[in-house]
Write an enzyme that holds these catalytic residues in place. Structure first.
Site, short mmCIF file in Angstrom:
data_model
loop_
_atom_site.label_atom_id
_atom_site.label_comp_id
_atom_site.label_asym_id
_atom_site.label_seq_id
_atom_site.Cartn_x
_atom_site.Cartn_y
_atom_site.Cartn_z
N ARG A 104 0.86 -1.18 0.00
CA ARG A 104 0.00 0.00 0.00
C ARG A 104 0.90 1.23 0.00
O ARG A 104 2.12 1.12 0.01
CB ARG A 104 -0.92 0.00 1.21
CG ARG A 104 -0.16 0.13 2.51
CD ARG A 104 -1.10 0.34 3.67
NE ARG A 104 -0.35 0.55 4.89
CZ ARG A 104 -0.89 0.59 6.09
NH1 ARG A 104 -2.19 0.40 6.24
NH2 ARG A 104 -0.15 0.81 7.14
N ASN A 142 -5.10 8.20 3.64
CA ASN A 142 -4.81 7.50 4.89
C ASN A 142 -3.37 7.77 5.28
O ASN A 142 -2.45 7.50 4.50
CB ASN A 142 -5.01 5.99 4.73
CG ASN A 142 -5.03 5.29 6.08
OD1 ASN A 142 -5.91 5.53 6.90
ND2 ASN A 142 -4.04 4.45 6.33
N GLU A 143 -3.20 8.34 6.44
CA GLU A 143 -1.86 8.51 7.03
C GLU A 143 -0.83 9.01 6.01
O GLU A 143 0.12 8.29 5.67
CB GLU A 143 -1.41 7.19 7.65
CG GLU A 143 -2.31 6.74 8.77
CD GLU A 143 -1.76 5.53 9.53
OE1 GLU A 143 -0.95 4.79 8.96
OE2 GLU A 143 -2.14 5.37 10.70
N GLU A 296 -8.00 5.94 14.87
CA GLU A 296 -7.63 4.52 14.89
C GLU A 296 -6.79 4.21 16.12
O GLU A 296 -5.86 4.95 16.45
CB GLU A 296 -6.71 4.17 13.69
CG GLU A 296 -7.33 4.10 12.36
CD GLU A 296 -6.29 3.68 11.31
OE1 GLU A 296 -5.31 2.97 11.65
OE2 GLU A 296 -6.45 4.08 10.16
N GLU A 344 -2.40 -7.79 7.17
CA GLU A 344 -2.69 -7.48 8.58
C GLU A 344 -3.77 -8.39 9.14
O GLU A 344 -4.56 -7.98 9.99
CB GLU A 344 -3.08 -6.01 8.70
CG GLU A 344 -1.90 -5.08 8.43
CD GLU A 344 -2.23 -3.61 8.59
OE1 GLU A 344 -3.43 -3.25 8.56
OE2 GLU A 344 -1.29 -2.83 8.74
N PHE A 346 -3.66 -10.66 11.24
CA PHE A 346 -3.60 -10.94 12.68
C PHE A 346 -3.75 -9.67 13.52
O PHE A 346 -3.66 -9.71 14.74
CB PHE A 346 -2.29 -11.67 13.03
CG PHE A 346 -2.21 -13.01 12.36
CD1 PHE A 346 -3.17 -13.99 12.63
CD2 PHE A 346 -1.22 -13.29 11.44
CE1 PHE A 346 -3.12 -15.22 12.00
CE2 PHE A 346 -1.17 -14.52 10.80
CZ PHE A 346 -2.12 -15.49 11.07
N HIS A 347 -3.95 -8.55 12.84
CA HIS A 347 -4.20 -7.31 13.59
C HIS A 347 -5.56 -7.43 14.25
O HIS A 347 -6.52 -7.92 13.65
CB HIS A 347 -4.17 -6.13 12.61
CG HIS A 347 -4.10 -4.81 13.30
ND1 HIS A 347 -5.16 -4.30 14.03
CD2 HIS A 347 -3.12 -3.91 13.38
CE1 HIS A 347 -4.80 -3.14 14.51
NE2 HIS A 347 -3.57 -2.87 14.14
C1 GAL Z 1 -2.64 2.27 10.67
C2 GAL Z 1 -3.25 2.23 9.28
C3 GAL Z 1 -4.21 1.09 9.17
C4 GAL Z 1 -3.60 -0.17 9.70
C5 GAL Z 1 -3.12 0.05 11.09
C6 GAL Z 1 -2.49 -1.17 11.71
O1 GAL Z 1 -1.49 3.03 10.75
O2 GAL Z 1 -3.93 3.42 9.00
O3 GAL Z 1 -4.58 0.93 7.83
O4 GAL Z 1 -2.52 -0.54 8.88
O5 GAL Z 1 -2.18 1.06 11.10
O6 GAL Z 1 -2.07 -0.90 13.02
#
Ligand code: GAL
Length: 654
Positions: A104, A142-143, A296, A344, A346-347
């Site tokens: 990404r 995003n970020e 987030e 991600e 496992f996030h």
């Molecule tokens: C953020 C991001 C999300 C995801 C998350 C994981 O920084 O905006 O898309 O990757 O981290 O912790």
């Protein structure tokens, strides 16, 4: 309404799951879902062919379920077809490697094709959804933070430099290009910092990071203006990410956002998480000018290098409310439903792989109820008597090679100062020395701390001097006030920007060897750093007691006008720094939020609403300023109250 929800990626799931999503969101009391963050390839599967049907159905379903939407523009992740059509819009590393798709954030913000494609998808989304009844805010991109060193970037960098420096000779002077034969005789010779034979020019690198911040901001503003034109009533934001690699000066960006939104992922284990949460919340409140939104955070397992930490029972609630207590208008998470695949998978998520019959979802239900109750409350402003300075360019300048010690850690120094106040129960704000309103902002405080504020403009130095002259208490450490904004050293003895106000002069740096320390005459040890300080009006509070510095000043105090300034020459451990800052706070008349809190019990005050968090393992006895009412249950709360281990209390006084 308190925003409660998070990133929702229905495009990763078959449509039958969407109904369950809305049902579960209602059960948890979710009020908002961030939709579409990484959905460009689903929205525009081929150049110029848009598929909005699925998003229509998602937004309508959420609306029917009473869930608002933060609708994202998907521009952080262009689809593969874009890469193949526009390889020149892919980012190039300092080593000259052009990156490809497959992850990404793979784009160059200066590439015309990327900007055109981003405008196009944004225009389409704005036209279709700007008046959708579910739309609560736009979430641009995003970020922001992607770095690129390509030729398009080089061209944009030169234009930016021309604006900043005007004449090429001014740039040569600011960058000290006489050193190592780097003098530029044509703007076209200037490149982004790329791999070089040895150390790069630090002023070049610093200006590049400033440029990148402004260039990325240009990308944001362009989208914001398109969205705003479609419906001026919908607030627009983008989510800030913090980290040493991020070339975004959030203090400069904040004014361009309708609401500052921040992603925050405390990565430390155990109690460190609480300290980091408090730090992130206070810093975000500073950027937001009092109010911001936690866009987030992780509901449970947090990605950290090598290991993910699970949250303890009750910690999701405490951490979320800690952000809220510190000015956030809500608590939002990455992410709603844990994906089956992808990088991600496992996030953590509110709905984990195990499904809703899980500890995290059950805790989310309770949290939703709590937030609903708090949402009915009037939640006033935070007030602090102390502020710490935060300065992204100083951080960047202290990341380069060629510095006097590998132990220099800008963010660590700021965090340590914040931690000291946190443990002493003293509310802390942040101020931003790069902002024009600094002098005025400083007036709100009794005490200012400048950890490693390496770069200082004449204006900021004057504002800080005026703050002390007017009765303020200023704490300065080594590495503060060393250079001008270009990164050129202020001559005549360190710290050039603050010698007069501190009544000292530093004539020699003596960084400590790894894993060594230096004795101080009060029994503490100096860590990482030592230096030869001469007093010029200041009194010496603590002296070095070892090495060739024995007897030389280590910590000093100087009355200046109606106020006073302290200088801390060595690095200190947490306990020693806290003792010193407590001493300054006492002299400045700074009061803790609640006196006498037990260890690991934290209090945050927003006007007459007091939040108390017990992060410890034993019940915490707390004395409130008076009796009140539980803001969640409505029950009376006596002046002396016990908060259970892992629990919290929100009390409306009076
Ligand atoms: C953020 C991001 C999300 C995801 C998350 C994981 O920084 O905006 O898309 O990757 O981290 O912790």
């Amino acid at each position: 309404m308190i925003f409660f929800g998070g990133d929702y990626n229905p495009e990763q799931w078959p449509e039958e799951v969407w109904d369950e999503d809305v049902t579960l969101m209602r059960r948890a009391g979710v009020t908002i879902a961030t939709v579409g963050v990484f959905s460009w390839s689903n929205l525009e599967p081929e150049p110029g062919r848009f598929e909005f049907g699925w998003l229509d159905r998602v937004l309508d379903r959420l609306h029917d379920g009473g869930v608002k939407v933060a609708l994202a523009t998907p521009t952080a992740s262009p689809p593969p077809w874009f890469t193949l059509a526009h390889p020149e819009a892919m980012p190039v590393t300092a080593d000259g490697v052009r990156l490809s798709h497959g992850s990404r954030d793979t784009y160059c913000v200066s590439a015309p094709a990327y900007r055109a494609a981003a405008r196009s998808i944004t225009t389409e989304l704005a036209a279709r959804y700007a008046h959708h009844p579910a739309l609560a805010m736009w979430h641009v991109h995003n970020e922001y933070g992607t770095d690129c060193r390509c030729d398009a970037t080089a061209a944009a960098f030169r234009t930016w430099l021309q604006k900043r420096h005007g004449e090429l000779d001014t740039l040569n002077e600011a960058w000290t290009t006489a050193f190592w034969s780097q003098r530029y005789s044509d703007w076209a010779q200037i490149l982004p910092p790329r791999a070089t034979q040895y150390l790069p020019n630090p002023a070049h690198v610093l200006d590049f990071r400033r440029f990148l911040s402004d260039e990325l901001l240009g990308g944001y503003v362009e989208q914001r203006d398109l969205l705003r034109a479609a419906n001026p009533d919908v607030p627009i934001t983008t989510n800030f990410v913090q980290g040493g690699w991020v070339s975004v000066d959030h203090a400069r960006w904040a004014g361009e956002l309708d609401l500052v939104a921040v992603d925050h992922y405390p990565a430390e284990a155990g109690y460190g998480t609480e300290e980091e949460t408090a730090f992130g919340g206070d810093l975000a409140r500073g950027w937001g000018g009092g109010s911001w939104l936690l866009m987030e955070t992780a509901p449970n397992l947090v990605y950290t290098p090598g290991r993910m930490h699970a949250k303890e029972p009750g910690q999701l609630t405490r951490n979320s409310l800690s952000y809220l207590a510190r000015g956030s208008r809500g608590a939002m998470y990455f992410q709603w439903r844990q994906p089956r695949g992808g990088a991600e998978m496992f996030h953590s998520a509110i709905v984990p792989h195990a499904g809703p019959d899980s500890p995290v979802f059950r805790e989310a239900i309770g949290l939703g109820r709590t937030l609903k109750a708090l949402g009915r409350q009037e939640i006033g402003a935070n007030e602090a008597q102390v502020a710490i300075a935060w300065d992204a360019p100083s951080w960047w300048a202290l990341q380069g090679g060629g510095l006097p010690s590998a132990d220099i850690d800008y963010a660590g120094a700021v965090r340590q100062a914040h931690r000291a106040f946190y443990h002493s129960g003293i509310a802390t704000d942040f101020v931003f020395p790069g902002r024009d309103d600094l002098a005025e902002r400083l007036r709100a405080y009794k005490m200012i701390v400048l950890p490693h504020l390496y770069l200082v403009s004449d204006e900021a130095a004057a504002a800080l001097r005026e703050f002390v002259a007017g009765g303020g208490h200023l704490v300065v450490d080594h590495l503060s006030g060393i250079a001008d904004p270009a990164g050129r050293i202020r001559l005549g003895g360190y710290p050039g920007a603050f010698r007069d106000v501190l009544g000292i002069r530093v004539v020699e740096w003596r960084p400590l060897a790894p894993a060594t320390s230096i004795a101080l005459d009060n029994g503490d040890r100096g860590l990482r750093w030592s230096e030869r300080v001469e007093t010029a009006g200041a009194e010496t509070l603590v002296r070095y007691a070892g090495d060739v510095l024995a007897g030389a000043p280590a910590i000093t105090h100087h009355r200046f006008g109606a106020g006073a300034a302290w200088y801390i020459s060595p690095g200190l451990d947490d306990a020693a720094l806290r003792r010193l800052l407590d001493q300054v706070a006492a002299e400045a008349g700074v009061m803790p939020v609640l006196p006498g809190l037990p260890p690991k019990v934290e209090a945050v005050r927003r006007d007459d609403l007091i939040f108390v968090f017990n992060h410890g393992e034993t019940p915490g006895q707390v004395q409130l300023p008076g009796p009140g009412q539980d803001a969640v249950t409505g029950r009376p709360v006596p002046t002396s109250v016990t908060v259970p281990p892992g629990g919290f209390l929100a009390v409306r006084l009076g």
